[in-house]
Scaffold this active site. Sequence first.
Site, PDB file in Angstrom:
ATOM      1  N   ASN A 208     -43.085   9.587  12.380  1.00 23.23           N
ATOM      2  CA  ASN A 208     -41.654   9.717  12.724  1.00 23.23           C
ATOM      3  C   ASN A 208     -40.662   8.806  11.761  1.00 23.23           C
ATOM      4  O   ASN A 208     -41.366   8.470  10.568  1.00 23.23           O
ATOM      5  CB  ASN A 208     -41.605   9.296  14.012  1.00 23.23           C
ATOM      6  N   LYS A 286     -60.138  19.962   6.312  1.00 23.91           N
ATOM      7  CA  LYS A 286     -58.709  20.254   6.192  1.00 23.91           C
ATOM      8  C   LYS A 286     -58.660  21.899   6.544  1.00 23.91           C
ATOM      9  O   LYS A 286     -59.495  22.783   6.274  1.00 23.91           O
ATOM     10  CB  LYS A 286     -58.645  20.345   4.566  1.00 23.91           C
ATOM     11  N   ASP A 304     -49.719   4.542  26.600  1.00 21.59           N
ATOM     12  CA  ASP A 304     -48.325   3.902  26.487  1.00 21.59           C
ATOM     13  C   ASP A 304     -48.680   2.372  26.432  1.00 21.59           C
ATOM     14  O   ASP A 304     -49.090   1.556  27.564  1.00 21.59           O
ATOM     15  CB  ASP A 304     -47.438   4.379  27.820  1.00 21.59           C
ATOM     16  N   LYS A 337     -35.676   3.806  31.577  1.00 21.49           N
ATOM     17  CA  LYS A 337     -37.058   3.344  30.827  1.00 21.49           C
ATOM     18  C   LYS A 337     -37.578   2.029  31.124  1.00 21.49           C
ATOM     19  O   LYS A 337     -38.647   1.893  31.258  1.00 21.49           O
ATOM     20  CB  LYS A 337     -36.688   3.551  29.326  1.00 21.49           C
TER      21      LYS A 337
END
Length: 399
Positions: A208, A286, A304, A337
């Site tokens: 990200n 790969k 988490d 959250k």
Amino acid sequence: MLTGKRILLIIGGGIAAYKCLDLIRRLRERGAAVTPVMTRAAEEFVTPLSVSALAGEEVHRDLFDLTKEAEMGHIQLSRVADLVVVAPATADLMGKMANGLASDLATTLLMATDTPVMIAPAMNVRMWDHPATQRNLAQLVADGVAVVGPNEGDMACGEYGPGRMAEPMEIVAALSDALSDGPLKGRKILVTSGPTHEPIDPVRYIANRSSGSQGTAIANALRALGADVIFVTGPAEAARPDGVKIVEVETARDMHDAVMDALPVDAGVFAAAVADWRVASASDSKIKKTKGGLPVLEFAENPDILAKVSQLAKGRPGLVVGFAAETDDVVENATSKRQRKGCDWIVANDVSPETGIMGGSENAVVLISEDGAESWPRMGKAEVAKALAERIASALGAG
Ligand code: CTP
């Protein structure tokens, strides 16, 4: 400024050892006591007599000194100090420290101590630039050793470049900083930072856009208030924080394990952008293009970390701070959250592309706690970090 502080000064064998005579004088002028230790090589550059005359204490030189073992053993010697300073830290000493060798009194003390250590490297420029020295330096920094210098300039050997030991007053300034009693002194705080990389195959991964810059700024701000910081970071672009323990990880599961190893802590700040999913079908080799077929990736949920630490922290003193990167309904989403993850605070930010926050130098956050939502003005990530560190200090009763 340094009244009542005791510095264990380990003098290494380099030409810069002569500067230690001035360093001892400057430290004593400021009220510090100096326990000098010299390596054999150091004695080739300055005499133990000069060192002990200036320190007003005898020089410790020998690992196998039976009288001293009876009086004050070397383990004890390493622990009575508020700070251990190695100056000059030669390439040899740095190598031994980075690899945990304990072959003489100086290196044994460095292995035996639980006191913070600062080094002032000094060596020929080519030795400083050598990959082995740079590797050792990176290891020492990751172990939490503070580094002052080296400076760039003309060297005793006739070359020019980085490798000159920091000047005595620079060392005094750095060690005064390290010894200042910030409000978080003695508090152990964990910070997670950066993205995680989740492999698809040995050459591809899912990541990200987190740069890790907010996490680095938070770690620096907490350290500036005196905290012992453990910084668990994914493969982030941002520079690593100074003077903290750094644990580099790649995947969310690695980060989870590193965080569990770091517990217990007084506070945890979870600034990492952890991947929610990993590729369950990650290939060991790969993935090749095959005619007519597109690869299908299956995902599995990652642990988490924030929720797990919040669960473990229930009913215990301390503070768990999560982050929420949102693109819509920031306060609403971040408030739920906080409930869902069970943490004390959520620092929420809007990471919609038009805000320029993800990867940028500024941040606009909303701090969500049981008292509600508090919007902070948009400011630099370093200022956000400083404000957050101060809040953490007051929440821990240390501010
Ligand atoms: N976090 C974590 N471990 C994970 C996922 C997230 O520790 N596996 C932490 C992050 O470091 C951050 C907080 O949880 O402090 C919120 O992360 P975010 O990605 O916004 O939350 P999610 O649970 O992924 O919620 P969603 O993606 O649904 O918004």
